[in-house]
Design a protein around this motif. Structure first.
Motif, mmCIF file in Angstrom:
data_model
loop_
_atom_site.group_PDB
_atom_site.id
_atom_site.type_symbol
_atom_site.label_atom_id
_atom_site.label_comp_id
_atom_site.label_asym_id
_atom_site.label_seq_id
_atom_site.Cartn_x
_atom_site.Cartn_y
_atom_site.Cartn_z
ATOM 1 N N ALA A 17 0.830 -1.206 0.000
ATOM 2 C CA ALA A 17 0.000 0.000 0.000
ATOM 3 C C ALA A 17 0.863 1.254 0.000
ATOM 4 O O ALA A 17 2.000 1.249 0.489
ATOM 5 N N ARG A 18 0.313 2.322 -0.524
ATOM 6 C CA ARG A 18 0.933 3.632 -0.360
ATOM 7 C C ARG A 18 0.884 3.956 1.131
ATOM 8 O O ARG A 18 0.061 3.408 1.860
ATOM 9 N N GLU A 21 -2.271 3.805 3.467
ATOM 10 C CA GLU A 21 -3.423 3.441 2.636
ATOM 11 C C GLU A 21 -3.729 1.941 2.635
ATOM 12 O O GLU A 21 -4.409 1.452 1.734
ATOM 13 N N ALA A 24 -7.413 1.203 2.380
ATOM 14 C CA ALA A 24 -7.914 1.503 1.033
ATOM 15 C C ALA A 24 -7.513 0.405 0.053
ATOM 16 O O ALA A 24 -8.296 0.022 -0.818
ATOM 17 N N ALA A 89 -4.246 3.818 -3.824
ATOM 18 C CA ALA A 89 -4.024 2.943 -2.672
ATOM 19 C C ALA A 89 -2.797 2.043 -2.799
ATOM 20 O O ALA A 89 -2.159 1.717 -1.804
#
Length: 100
Positions: A17-18, A21, A24, A89
């Protein structure tokens, strides 16, 4: 694996994930993974990381009966329509063939 057609495809997908995130990423994956069965594929296993630094946030194992089924899933308009959500995301994805 016995009982599977010779041309079946088995894949492992690692997702990072970022920053901040992960939820998300999981929400996006919840949405798109539902489409796999419509294309003859199967989510064999889905695992979530324990927040260890540098490790993927999610690991998935898939099975598709053939390349055409995988291609149909990858090109599904409902999946591709969510590309902005995915880009927001998901920082990194690695997909590679595996044996079960």
């Amino acid at each position: 694996m016995s009982g599977e057609p010779e041309d079946s495809i088995r894949l492992c997908c690692l997702l990072w994930a970022r920053g901040g995130e992960a939820e998300a990423l999981h929400a996006y994956e919840d949405r798109v993974l539902r489409l796999i069965s419509e294309h003859g594929g199967e989510v064999v296993h889905r695992a979530f990381a324990d927040d260890a630094p540098g490790q993927p946030d999610e690991v998935q194992l898939f099975r598709f009966p053939d390349q055409a089924s995988l291609d149909a899933y990858m090109n599904d308009e409902r999946r591709t329509a969510l590309s902005a959500e995915r880009d927001a995301a998901v920082a990194r994805t690695e997909v590679f063939p595996v044996r079960f």
